[in-house]
Design a protein around this motif. Sequence first.
Motif, mmCIF file in Angstrom:
data_model
loop_
_atom_site.group_PDB
_atom_site.id
_atom_site.type_symbol
_atom_site.label_atom_id
_atom_site.label_comp_id
_atom_site.label_asym_id
_atom_site.label_seq_id
_atom_site.Cartn_x
_atom_site.Cartn_y
_atom_site.Cartn_z
ATOM 1 N N ILE A 77 0.991 -1.020 -0.067
ATOM 2 C CA ILE A 77 0.048 0.000 0.107
ATOM 3 C C ILE A 77 1.021 1.241 0.076
ATOM 4 N N GLU A 78 0.566 2.160 -0.770
ATOM 5 C CA GLU A 78 1.342 3.241 -1.052
ATOM 6 C C GLU A 78 1.515 4.155 0.372
ATOM 7 N N LEU A 79 0.515 4.376 1.043
ATOM 8 C CA LEU A 79 0.585 5.471 2.220
ATOM 9 C C LEU A 79 -0.350 4.736 3.375
ATOM 10 N N LEU A 80 0.099 4.771 4.371
ATOM 11 C CA LEU A 80 -0.547 4.611 5.739
ATOM 12 C C LEU A 80 -1.605 5.880 5.973
ATOM 13 N N GLU A 81 -2.557 5.595 6.808
ATOM 14 C CA GLU A 81 -3.396 6.871 7.043
ATOM 15 C C GLU A 81 -2.666 8.092 7.721
ATOM 16 N N VAL A 82 -1.592 7.515 8.563
ATOM 17 C CA VAL A 82 -0.906 8.497 9.268
ATOM 18 C C VAL A 82 0.040 9.440 8.387
ATOM 19 N N GLU A 83 0.485 8.480 7.383
ATOM 20 C CA GLU A 83 1.566 9.111 6.454
ATOM 21 C C GLU A 83 0.448 10.331 5.541
ATOM 22 N N LYS A 84 -0.507 9.703 5.120
ATOM 23 C CA LYS A 84 -1.325 10.563 4.356
ATOM 24 C C LYS A 84 -1.708 11.946 5.101
ATOM 25 N N GLN A 85 -1.995 11.831 6.524
ATOM 26 C CA GLN A 85 -2.300 12.980 7.394
ATOM 27 C C GLN A 85 -1.161 13.866 7.255
ATOM 28 N N GLU A 86 -0.083 13.416 7.451
ATOM 29 C CA GLU A 86 1.385 14.036 7.837
ATOM 30 C C GLU A 86 1.807 14.880 6.326
ATOM 31 N N ILE A 87 1.315 14.596 5.272
ATOM 32 C CA ILE A 87 1.898 15.032 4.101
ATOM 33 C C ILE A 87 0.627 15.526 3.329
ATOM 34 N N LYS A 88 -0.635 15.844 4.088
ATOM 35 C CA LYS A 88 -1.612 16.497 3.378
ATOM 36 C C LYS A 88 -1.568 17.775 2.850
ATOM 37 N N SER A 89 -0.481 18.555 3.344
ATOM 38 C CA SER A 89 -0.244 19.908 3.077
ATOM 39 C C SER A 89 0.684 19.956 1.544
ATOM 40 N N ILE A 90 1.280 18.724 1.452
ATOM 41 C CA ILE A 90 1.840 18.646 0.151
ATOM 42 C C ILE A 90 1.200 17.943 -0.848
ATOM 43 N N ASP A 91 1.077 18.370 -2.124
ATOM 44 C CA ASP A 91 0.401 17.716 -3.240
ATOM 45 C C ASP A 91 1.290 16.805 -3.845
ATOM 46 N N ILE A 92 1.444 15.361 -3.496
ATOM 47 C CA ILE A 92 2.538 14.594 -4.105
ATOM 48 C C ILE A 92 1.913 13.866 -5.057
ATOM 49 N N SER A 93 0.742 14.085 -5.414
ATOM 50 C CA SER A 93 0.029 13.355 -6.627
ATOM 51 C C SER A 93 0.926 13.982 -7.888
ATOM 52 N N LYS A 94 1.172 14.931 -8.033
ATOM 53 C CA LYS A 94 2.092 15.710 -9.092
ATOM 54 C C LYS A 94 3.562 15.381 -9.173
ATOM 55 N N GLU A 95 4.026 14.701 -8.179
ATOM 56 C CA GLU A 95 5.374 14.810 -8.260
ATOM 57 C C GLU A 95 5.934 13.298 -8.912
ATOM 58 N N THR A 96 7.253 13.339 -9.096
ATOM 59 C CA THR A 96 7.844 12.418 -9.856
ATOM 60 C C THR A 96 8.071 11.185 -8.843
ATOM 61 N N PRO A 97 8.169 9.884 -9.043
ATOM 62 C CA PRO A 97 8.371 8.993 -8.051
ATOM 63 C C PRO A 97 9.516 9.249 -7.198
ATOM 64 N N GLU A 98 10.823 9.801 -7.647
ATOM 65 C CA GLU A 98 11.907 9.900 -6.797
ATOM 66 C C GLU A 98 11.632 11.248 -5.796
ATOM 67 N N LYS A 99 10.883 12.131 -6.398
ATOM 68 C CA LYS A 99 10.529 13.248 -5.592
ATOM 69 C C LYS A 99 9.609 13.025 -4.378
ATOM 70 N N LYS A 100 8.921 11.734 -4.746
ATOM 71 C CA LYS A 100 7.490 11.569 -3.912
ATOM 72 C C LYS A 100 8.221 10.734 -2.658
ATOM 73 N N GLU A 101 9.321 9.757 -3.159
ATOM 74 C CA GLU A 101 9.710 8.902 -2.058
ATOM 75 C C GLU A 101 10.625 10.007 -1.156
ATOM 76 N N TYR A 102 11.260 11.015 -1.605
ATOM 77 C CA TYR A 102 12.109 11.918 -0.888
ATOM 78 C C TYR A 102 11.367 12.692 0.113
ATOM 79 N N ILE A 103 9.848 13.359 -0.506
ATOM 80 C CA ILE A 103 9.037 13.799 0.499
ATOM 81 C C ILE A 103 8.665 13.134 1.449
ATOM 82 N N ILE A 104 8.088 11.713 0.928
ATOM 83 C CA ILE A 104 7.663 10.934 2.111
ATOM 84 C C ILE A 104 8.644 10.600 3.065
ATOM 85 N N GLU A 105 9.900 10.184 2.638
ATOM 86 C CA GLU A 105 10.992 9.796 3.677
ATOM 87 C C GLU A 105 11.266 10.747 4.377
#
Length: 196
Positions: A77-105
């Motif tokens: 699964i791509e994101l846990l609920e808690v992870e979604k909560q913490e990054i909801k201010s950042i729109d990761i849907s538009k990011e490339t996979p590498e950028k997304k991984e970096y942001i999540i990490e």
Amino acid sequence: MTWKEFVYQQIIEYCNRIGSRTFSLRDFYTDKKDQFREFRPNNFHILEKVRQQLQFLRNDGLISFLDNSGHYTLRGIELLEVEKQEIKSIDISKETPEKKEYIIETYVRNVNWAKKAKEVLGDLCLFKNCNNTFIRDDGTRYIEVHHIIPLCKGGEDGLWNLSVLCAHHHKMAHFADIKTRISIEKFLLKEVKLRL
Ligand SMILES: [Zn+2]
Ligand SMILES: [Zn+2]
């Protein structure tokens, strides 16, 4: 619903509740024992059954071994609920996979491993001769924890896959050209192995 589907569903619920992708079979089983009994009241070998389903889920790549003492990492699964909560201010849907991984990490990590990484590896950038750091308000040194092999590429959330980097070298590890990224990856794997 099959045993496998049920166990996986329970793992997702459990990880969401504890807010971590990393879980131990013992704690998970203790927490979920009653649900498993309710699921198949006539089964008297529930622990064995659950163990077997974890093996099937591993074969499917939905979970993986973190170590040899019964710890697992939830995948699939791509994101846990808690992870979604913490990054909801950042729109990761538009990011490339590498950028997304970096942001999540950078914003959400397994806090325990991150803490442990700093304990074992220190709070200075592991990159060759790097002195790039600053002190925060609370007197601690700023450092970022990095997965040497990204989770999305099959890397583990365990200590041997973690490194500590300054903000600049952390960005390089994610966004530099492929040759540089590979050489950083190799260097970090070697460096971390030496220190563990
Ligand atoms: Zn990173
Ligand atoms: Zn650095």
